[in-house]
Scaffold this motif. Structure first.
Motif, PDB file in Angstrom:
ATOM      1  N   GLU A 143      12.561  -5.030   0.177  1.00  0.00           N
ATOM      2  CA  GLU A 143      12.942  -5.503  -1.152  1.00  0.00           C
ATOM      3  C   GLU A 143      12.101  -4.806  -2.214  1.00  0.00           C
ATOM      4  OE1 GLU A 143      12.911  -9.806  -1.480  1.00  0.00           O
ATOM      5  OE2 GLU A 143      13.652  -9.968   0.577  1.00  0.00           O
ATOM      6  N   LYS A 144      12.661  -4.728  -3.420  1.00  0.00           N
ATOM      7  CA  LYS A 144      11.931  -4.125  -4.532  1.00  0.00           C
ATOM      8  C   LYS A 144      10.968  -5.164  -5.101  1.00  0.00           C
ATOM      9  CE  LYS A 144      14.105  -0.123  -4.769  1.00  0.00           C
ATOM     10  NZ  LYS A 144      13.655   0.679  -3.661  1.00  0.00           N
ATOM     11  N   VAL A 145       9.734  -5.111  -4.671  1.00  0.00           N
ATOM     12  CA  VAL A 145       8.699  -5.999  -5.199  1.00  0.00           C
ATOM     13  C   VAL A 145       7.536  -5.139  -5.675  1.00  0.00           C
ATOM     14  CG1 VAL A 145       9.291  -8.045  -3.822  1.00  0.00           C
ATOM     15  CG2 VAL A 145       7.745  -6.365  -2.878  1.00  0.00           C
ATOM     16  N   LYS A 146       6.825  -5.639  -6.667  1.00  0.00           N
ATOM     17  CA  LYS A 146       5.708  -4.868  -7.226  1.00  0.00           C
ATOM     18  C   LYS A 146       4.526  -4.792  -6.265  1.00  0.00           C
ATOM     19  CE  LYS A 146       6.136  -4.706 -12.243  1.00  0.00           C
ATOM     20  NZ  LYS A 146       7.494  -4.229 -12.169  1.00  0.00           N
ATOM     21  N   LYS A 147       4.210  -5.915  -5.664  1.00  0.00           N
ATOM     22  CA  LYS A 147       3.044  -5.966  -4.780  1.00  0.00           C
ATOM     23  C   LYS A 147       3.489  -5.748  -3.334  1.00  0.00           C
ATOM     24  CE  LYS A 147       0.312  -9.087  -7.653  1.00  0.00           C
ATOM     25  NZ  LYS A 147      -0.312  -7.998  -8.344  1.00  0.00           N
ATOM     26  N   LYS A 148       3.122  -4.608  -2.800  1.00  0.00           N
ATOM     27  CA  LYS A 148       3.435  -4.387  -1.393  1.00  0.00           C
ATOM     28  C   LYS A 148       2.414  -3.468  -0.742  1.00  0.00           C
ATOM     29  CE  LYS A 148       7.529  -1.663  -2.288  1.00  0.00           C
ATOM     30  NZ  LYS A 148       8.850  -1.361  -1.741  1.00  0.00           N
ATOM     31  N   SER A 149       2.298  -3.649   0.555  1.00  0.00           N
ATOM     32  CA  SER A 149       1.441  -2.784   1.367  1.00  0.00           C
ATOM     33  C   SER A 149       2.349  -1.802   2.086  1.00  0.00           C
ATOM     34  CB  SER A 149       0.665  -3.605   2.391  1.00  0.00           C
ATOM     35  OG  SER A 149      -0.264  -4.439   1.753  1.00  0.00           O
ATOM     36  N   TYR A 150       1.743  -0.752   2.605  1.00  0.00           N
ATOM     37  CA  TYR A 150       2.503   0.293   3.270  1.00  0.00           C
ATOM     38  C   TYR A 150       1.730   0.709   4.513  1.00  0.00           C
ATOM     39  CZ  TYR A 150       4.744   4.819   3.961  1.00  0.00           C
ATOM     40  OH  TYR A 150       5.405   5.882   4.502  1.00  0.00           O
ATOM     41  N   PHE A 151       2.425   0.765   5.635  1.00  0.00           N
ATOM     42  CA  PHE A 151       1.795   1.154   6.897  1.00  0.00           C
ATOM     43  C   PHE A 151       2.649   2.216   7.565  1.00  0.00           C
ATOM     44  CE2 PHE A 151       1.197  -3.341   5.997  1.00  0.00           C
ATOM     45  CZ  PHE A 151      -0.187  -3.410   5.912  1.00  0.00           C
ATOM     46  N   GLU A 152       1.999   3.279   8.015  1.00  0.00           N
ATOM     47  CA  GLU A 152       2.747   4.353   8.666  1.00  0.00           C
ATOM     48  C   GLU A 152       1.869   5.021   9.715  1.00  0.00           C
ATOM     49  OE1 GLU A 152       5.182   7.246   6.313  1.00  0.00           O
ATOM     50  OE2 GLU A 152       3.783   8.680   7.188  1.00  0.00           O
ATOM     51  N   ILE A 153       2.510   5.353  10.828  1.00  0.00           N
ATOM     52  CA  ILE A 153       1.819   6.108  11.870  1.00  0.00           C
ATOM     53  C   ILE A 153       2.758   7.218  12.338  1.00  0.00           C
ATOM     54  CG2 ILE A 153       2.580   4.536  13.709  1.00  0.00           C
ATOM     55  CD1 ILE A 153      -0.121   5.082  15.097  1.00  0.00           C
ATOM     56  N   ILE A 154       2.220   8.420  12.466  1.00  0.00           N
ATOM     57  CA  ILE A 154       2.984   9.526  13.049  1.00  0.00           C
ATOM     58  C   ILE A 154       2.286   9.879  14.361  1.00  0.00           C
ATOM     59  CG2 ILE A 154       3.811  11.899  12.819  1.00  0.00           C
ATOM     60  CD1 ILE A 154       3.767  11.468   9.768  1.00  0.00           C
ATOM     61  N   TYR A 155       3.045   9.753  15.423  1.00  0.00           N
ATOM     62  CA  TYR A 155       2.524   9.970  16.772  1.00  0.00           C
ATOM     63  C   TYR A 155       3.153  11.246  17.314  1.00  0.00           C
ATOM     64  CZ  TYR A 155       0.641   8.256  21.235  1.00  0.00           C
ATOM     65  OH  TYR A 155      -0.073   8.084  22.392  1.00  0.00           O
ATOM     66  N   SER A 156       2.332  12.189  17.662  1.00  0.00           N
ATOM     67  CA  SER A 156       2.814  13.485  18.123  1.00  0.00           C
ATOM     68  C   SER A 156       2.707  13.580  19.648  1.00  0.00           C
ATOM     69  CB  SER A 156       1.987  14.590  17.465  1.00  0.00           C
ATOM     70  OG  SER A 156       2.599  15.833  17.654  1.00  0.00           O
ATOM     71  N   THR A 157       3.789  14.014  20.265  1.00  0.00           N
ATOM     72  CA  THR A 157       3.831  14.158  21.719  1.00  0.00           C
ATOM     73  C   THR A 157       4.253  15.582  22.050  1.00  0.00           C
ATOM     74  OG1 THR A 157       4.553  11.853  21.884  1.00  0.00           O
ATOM     75  CG2 THR A 157       4.802  13.208  23.856  1.00  0.00           C
TER      76      THR A 157
END
Length: 141
Positions: free
Chosen positions: A64-78
Motif C-alpha cells: 500500500e502507498k503509506v508514508k512510513k514504511k520499512s524495506y527489506f531485500e536480499i539478493i542471493y547468488s548461486t
C-alpha cells in the motif's frame, strides 16, 4: 529433484538491505508488518564452461502507498554448473527457475527472517513456503 542435471558450486549473499528511516516508522511498521508481502525476482547470466550465476531477489515490503514504511531485500547468488546432457532451453529454464530455487529456498528464507529479527521484528514468519514447482507451472500456462 534431479540433482544430476546440475551441481551447485557455491552460493552467497550478494546484497542485503534493511531500511527503517526513524523510530516513528519502526513503531508504525511493527504494528503493520503482517501486511507486508514477499516478492521474488530471479535472474541469471551465463558465465562460461556451462556455469551460470543465478541471482534470487527476495523483497519484503508494504504494497500500500503509506508514508512510513520499512524495506527489506536480499539478493542471493548461486553458481551452478549445468550437466553436459542438458541441451534443451526449457529444461535449462526449469533448472534455473525451479530446481535450484527449491534447493536454496530454506537457506534464503532463513537469512531473510534473521535480517527481519535483528531489524527489530522478531515474530515474523512467512505464512507459507514458496512452491517453485507451482510458480513455474503457472508461468508456463
Amino acid at each position: 529433484m534431479t540433482k544430476e542435471k546440475f551441481e551447485i558450486l557455491g552460493n552467497y549473499i550478494k546484497d542485503l538491505s534493511s531500511e527503517t528511516p526513524d523510530i516513528e516508522t519502526f513503531l508504525y511498521v511493527r504494528d503493520r508488518i503482517s501486511k507486508y508481502q514477499l516478492d521474488i525476482d530471479i535472474s541469471s547470466k551465463a558465465i562460461k564452461n556451462k556455469m551460470i550465476e543465478i541471482n534470487t531477489k527476495f523483497k519484503f515490503e508494504e504494497k500500500e502507498k503509506v508514508k512510513k514504511k520499512s524495506y527489506f531485500e536480499i539478493i542471493y547468488s548461486t553458481i551452478v554448473k549445468i550437466n553436459e546432457q542438458v541441451k534443451d532451453k526449457k529444461e535449462l529454464e526449469k533448472i534455473i527457475l525451479c530446481d535450484v530455487q527449491t534447493e536454496i529456498y530454506p537457506k534464503l528464507e532463513e537469512a531473510l527472517l534473521n535480517v527481519l529479527k535483528v531489524s527489530g521484528y522478531p515474530n515474523i514468519k512467512f505464512e507459507k513456503k514458496v512452491n517453485f514447482e507451482e510458480l513455474y507451472s503457472q508461468r508456463m500456462n
